[in-house]
Design an enzyme around this catalytic site. Structure first.
Site, short mmCIF file in Angstrom:
data_model
loop_
_atom_site.label_atom_id
_atom_site.label_comp_id
_atom_site.label_asym_id
_atom_site.label_seq_id
_atom_site.Cartn_x
_atom_site.Cartn_y
_atom_site.Cartn_z
CG ASP A 70 -10.92 -3.47 -23.51
OD1 ASP A 70 -10.12 -3.38 -24.55
OD2 ASP A 70 -10.18 -3.95 -22.63
CG ASP A 140 -6.92 -7.68 -11.41
OD1 ASP A 140 -6.86 -8.10 -12.49
OD2 ASP A 140 -7.38 -6.73 -11.01
CG HIS A 142 -8.52 -7.22 -15.42
ND1 HIS A 142 -7.35 -6.72 -14.69
CD2 HIS A 142 -8.30 -6.45 -16.66
CE1 HIS A 142 -6.59 -5.92 -15.38
NE2 HIS A 142 -7.11 -5.79 -16.67
CD GLU A 147 -10.08 -3.40 -13.36
OE1 GLU A 147 -9.31 -4.48 -13.06
OE2 GLU A 147 -9.79 -2.27 -13.57
#
Length: 263
Positions: A70, A140, A142, A147
């Site tokens: 990314d 979380d 991801h 996400e």
């Protein structure tokens, strides 16, 4: 799924670096070995050990092509928080034989995000896909910048970052979440799981819920890491601290399997 539990972060990184080095060294095809890479704190120990192996002549990157996960949208590569800068500062600049033309990182300054992402997917495909994608996950769950509630079949594309992610990443931006870019370009979950192997690093007690969701939870868009359950070549390398939310039987099972793997 294979879950490799190590005593601490240092041993986890040593195991992962040895695994990656073995895969590269055993690659006998004329085509390059294609390696997917992450940024963040999780892989730093792995990068350090891969650099050491390369500088000692134990590992060559001359026939390795890399694709990063990314990049922030709107940050020039010269910015000290861009992922282009991170990768060169922490890894590529220290390798003795990494070819600049074999390094692929999404262009965060593109004026055509959709076109940039489509080209990225096409270039991955032109090499026959990714042999091994190393990654890390957020608290979380991801994976890359996918996400919670990102499609598990998603491809490389533009992502809107959650407030929680911007708060976590604000430690690199003077602790000001508003300075963290609101968008990024990211490979998709489908992009990652198309790889022949996926090696995910999970360390620290703050990632314990994410590890449990990855290994024991239902496959769900809420935990994008759970898509690894459907991958035949998924490996989780973790430390003891990250295992705090696993059921005892799960923990014992993977310790036992890995003990037998070493026999």
């Amino acid at each position: 799924m294979r879950v490799v539990i190590q005593d601490n972060y240092e041993k986890m990184c040593e195991w992962a670096a040895n695994y990656i080095a073995d895969k590269i060294n055993s690659h006998k095809e004329e085509r390059p070995f294609v390696l997917g890479l992450p940024t963040g704190s999780s892989p730093l120990g792995v990068y350090k050990r891969l650099i050491e192996k390369n500088q000692k002549g134990e590992l060559s990157f001359a026939n390795v092509v890399t694709f990063n996960m990314d990049e922030y949208l709107g940050l020039p590569k010269e910015h000290d928080q861009s992922y282009w800068y991170f990768m060169h500062d922490n890894f590529f600049n220290h390798l003795t034989d990494m070819k600049a033309e074999n390094i692929n990182i999404l262009n965060g300054m593109t004026d055509d995000p959709a076109g940039e992402c489509a080209r990225y997917e096409e270039k991955i495909a032109s090499y026959g896909g990714i042999d091994l994608f190393m990654g890390g996950i957020g608290v979380d769950g991801h994976l890359a910048f996918n996400e919670p509630y990102t499609s598990l079949s998603s491809r490389t594309g533009e992502r809107i970052l959650t407030t929680d992610t911007r708060i976590v990443n604000s430690r690199f931006f003077g602790n000001d979440p508003e300075k963290v870019p609101a968008k990024a370009l990211s490979v998709g979950i489908g992009t990652v799981t198309d790889s022949k192997e996926v090696l995910v690093l999970i360390s620290g007690h703050n990632k314990a819920r994410a590890l449990a969701a990855t290994v024991e939870g239902a496959v769900s868009q809420k935990w994008t890491c759970s898509a690894l359950q459907l991958h035949n070549g998924a490996i989780i390398a973790c430390d003891e601290a990250a295992c705090g939310e696993l059921m005892v039987d799960t923990y014992k099972y993977f310790l036992d399997i890995e003990k037998n793997e070493r026999l």
